[in-house]
Structure formats: structure tokens, C-alpha cells
Scaffold this active site. Sequence first.
Site, PDB file in Angstrom:
ATOM      1  N   GLY A 131      65.131  66.884  37.317  1.00 45.61           N
ATOM      2  CA  GLY A 131      66.323  66.443  38.042  1.00 45.61           C
ATOM      3  C   GLY A 131      66.552  67.047  39.409  1.00 45.61           C
ATOM      4  O   GLY A 131      67.675  67.005  39.926  1.00 45.61           O
TER       5      GLY A 131
ATOM      6  N   ASN B 111      65.562  65.869  42.243  1.00 43.88           N
ATOM      7  CA  ASN B 111      65.960  64.781  43.149  1.00 43.88           C
ATOM      8  C   ASN B 111      67.393  64.346  42.878  1.00 43.88           C
ATOM      9  O   ASN B 111      68.151  64.072  43.810  1.00 43.88           O
ATOM     10  CB  ASN B 111      65.010  63.593  43.018  1.00 43.88           C
ATOM     11  CG  ASN B 111      63.742  63.814  43.821  1.00 43.88           C
ATOM     12  OD1 ASN B 111      63.738  63.691  45.039  1.00 43.88           O
ATOM     13  ND2 ASN B 111      62.672  64.195  43.150  1.00 43.88           N
TER      14      ASN B 111
ATOM     15  N   ARG C  62      60.198  55.656  32.632  1.00 42.89           N
ATOM     16  CA  ARG C  62      60.057  54.427  31.836  1.00 42.89           C
ATOM     17  C   ARG C  62      59.921  53.250  32.790  1.00 42.89           C
ATOM     18  O   ARG C  62      60.512  53.264  33.871  1.00 42.89           O
ATOM     19  CB  ARG C  62      61.312  54.179  30.995  1.00 42.89           C
ATOM     20  CG  ARG C  62      61.630  55.265  30.016  1.00 42.89           C
ATOM     21  CD  ARG C  62      62.854  54.898  29.220  1.00 42.89           C
ATOM     22  NE  ARG C  62      62.626  53.706  28.432  1.00 42.89           N
ATOM     23  CZ  ARG C  62      61.924  53.680  27.312  1.00 42.89           C
ATOM     24  NH1 ARG C  62      61.396  54.778  26.836  1.00 42.89           N
ATOM     25  NH2 ARG C  62      61.749  52.559  26.655  1.00 42.89           N
TER      26      ARG C  62
ATOM     27  N   HIS D 172      58.332  57.803  44.535  1.00 42.81           N
ATOM     28  CA  HIS D 172      57.040  58.092  43.896  1.00 42.81           C
ATOM     29  C   HIS D 172      56.301  59.136  44.739  1.00 42.81           C
ATOM     30  O   HIS D 172      56.226  59.004  45.965  1.00 42.81           O
ATOM     31  CB  HIS D 172      56.213  56.812  43.769  1.00 42.81           C
ATOM     32  CG  HIS D 172      54.966  57.043  42.994  1.00 42.81           C
ATOM     33  ND1 HIS D 172      54.946  57.105  41.612  1.00 42.81           N
ATOM     34  CD2 HIS D 172      53.698  57.299  43.400  1.00 42.81           C
ATOM     35  CE1 HIS D 172      53.718  57.360  41.209  1.00 42.81           C
ATOM     36  NE2 HIS D 172      52.945  57.489  42.268  1.00 42.81           N
TER      37      HIS D 172
HETATM   38  C1  GAR Z   1      59.415  63.362  41.424  1.00 37.82           C
HETATM   39  O1  GAR Z   1      58.343  63.976  42.073  1.00 37.82           O
HETATM   40  C2  GAR Z   1      59.282  61.857  41.482  1.00 37.82           C
HETATM   41  O2  GAR Z   1      58.692  61.413  42.662  1.00 37.82           O
HETATM   42  C3  GAR Z   1      58.394  61.596  40.289  1.00 37.82           C
HETATM   43  O3  GAR Z   1      58.891  62.440  39.291  1.00 37.82           O
HETATM   44  C4  GAR Z   1      59.365  63.642  39.906  1.00 37.82           C
HETATM   45  C5  GAR Z   1      60.720  63.966  39.335  1.00 37.82           C
HETATM   46  O4  GAR Z   1      61.117  65.250  39.745  1.00 37.82           O
HETATM   47  N1  GAR Z   1      58.430  60.227  39.904  1.00 37.82           N
HETATM   48  C6  GAR Z   1      57.382  59.560  39.442  1.00 37.82           C
HETATM   49  O5  GAR Z   1      56.294  60.084  39.274  1.00 37.82           O
HETATM   50  C7  GAR Z   1      57.629  58.108  39.126  1.00 37.82           C
HETATM   51  N2  GAR Z   1      56.416  57.424  38.858  1.00 37.82           N
HETATM   52  P1  GAR Z   1      62.628  65.707  39.538  1.00 37.82           P
HETATM   53  O6  GAR Z   1      62.960  65.432  38.071  1.00 37.82           O
HETATM   54  O7  GAR Z   1      62.628  67.181  39.837  1.00 37.82           O
HETATM   55  O8  GAR Z   1      63.491  64.922  40.462  1.00 37.82           O
END
Ligand code: GAR
Length: 206
Positions: A17, A19, A97, A115
Site C-alpha cells: 500500500g 502507492n 487481480r 505498472h
Molecule cells: C507497485 O509497484 C505497482 O506498480 C505494482 O505493485 C506494486 C504495489 O506496491 N503493480 C503491479 O505489478 C500490477 N501489475 P504498493 O502496494 O507498495 O503500492
Amino acid sequence: MSKKKIVNIAVFASGFGSNFEAIVRAVREGKIKNSRIALLITDIKDAYVRQRARRLGVKEVFISPASYPSKEKYERALYTILKREKINLIVLAGFMRVVSPYLISKFKNRIINIHPSLLPAFSGKEAIARAYKYGVKVTGVTVHIVDERVDRGPIIVQEALSIDPGWSLKRLEKEIHKVEHRLFPQVINYFVSGGVKVKGRKVKIV
Ligand code: GAR
């Protein structure tokens, strides 16, 4: 003076979390304008992002996909909540998901995803590690509109990052997240200000 309508944002997340927290802070600091993080939705019961939501005072809902017989039934349940909360925009921030055509049709061009690679390279899971192991010299971050194809929706913004030969995987992850935490709020702000125009695969920022 006419008052601008507030955009109600739902963030979907499955894990750490960081982001999500960057987005909440950007709203509170006025970097994302005319918006409210109305809701966090998560599909993982013990996801750390839930603790962040409680600490930040954001309403959070955990809905277990396992409690529904199909993906569409699960998303119908999500949609009921989204409608109740008058959500205008869905932000996928580490939501692991695949969103089905049902929810995509309800929120056409109003679901965005971040991404951690320069799509279409390294789509799917563990993108940072796969890019690192592949030995690419440049990787980056993509923010795109979510459509029916996984990680293939129209690209809003990309930012490239050169990989220093001395970096460990951990260091690369740190640098990618730094870009994400700056870029995602910026894009959300363009979006809620009406500055993102989608025409087929072409996305214009006006
Ligand atoms: C982030 O790096 C996001 O870009 C990636 O998951 C991470 C979540 O980090 N998303 C993907 O890979 C989607 N295919 P966070 O939970 O610390 O925000």
C-alpha cells in the site's frame, strides 16, 4: 464563483500500500485537486494496506473473492459498494487481480492502473524482478487505462529509469517506487481535472 464537483476515488490494493498512502497524502496536500479518497477496497484479508487506511482515516472494505461463486458475482458486489459511495474513478494501486469486463463496462475509461515497467515489456506479476534479471538497462513505470486486456490498455504516461550497473534488485525496487509515488498522483490529478482524453489507443494530456 461556481464550485467544482468533488471526484470520489476508490483505490483498489492487495498488499503493502505505499502507492495508496502516496495518493492519500497527495490529496491532502492539494496535489490532487477536487478529490476525495472515498474508499479503499482490498481482496486480501491481512494486507498491510488496510492498516495504512485505518491510520490515515480512510474507509476500507475487505471483500473476499472466495466468498463468491464467480468473478462477475464478486464484481457485482464491488459495484454495489462503488455505487453506494458514488465513486467516479477507480485507481488500481497494486491490485493483483484481473478486473473483468463487467466492472470495466461500468467504469469505461474510468479505471486506471500503475505498472512497474515500461509496458508492453514485463507485463504481469513481479515485473521489477523480471526486468532486473533480464538485464535491461532501462525500465520504468507506466500508468494506463484499464481495458479488457491485462496490462494492455491505452497508456496515459510512462517514465523511464536507467538502471545503474551497481544497483541491487532492492535498490531498483526502491527507485521504481520513488517514481511511482510521484508519477501516480500527478496522473490522477490530470485525470480528475478533466485533462486526460482517450481516443482509441491514443491518450492525450491536455
Ligand atoms: C507497485 O509497484 C505497482 O506498480 C505494482 O505493485 C506494486 C504495489 O506496491 N503493480 C503491479 O505489478 C500490477 N501489475 P504498493 O502496494 O507498495 O503500492
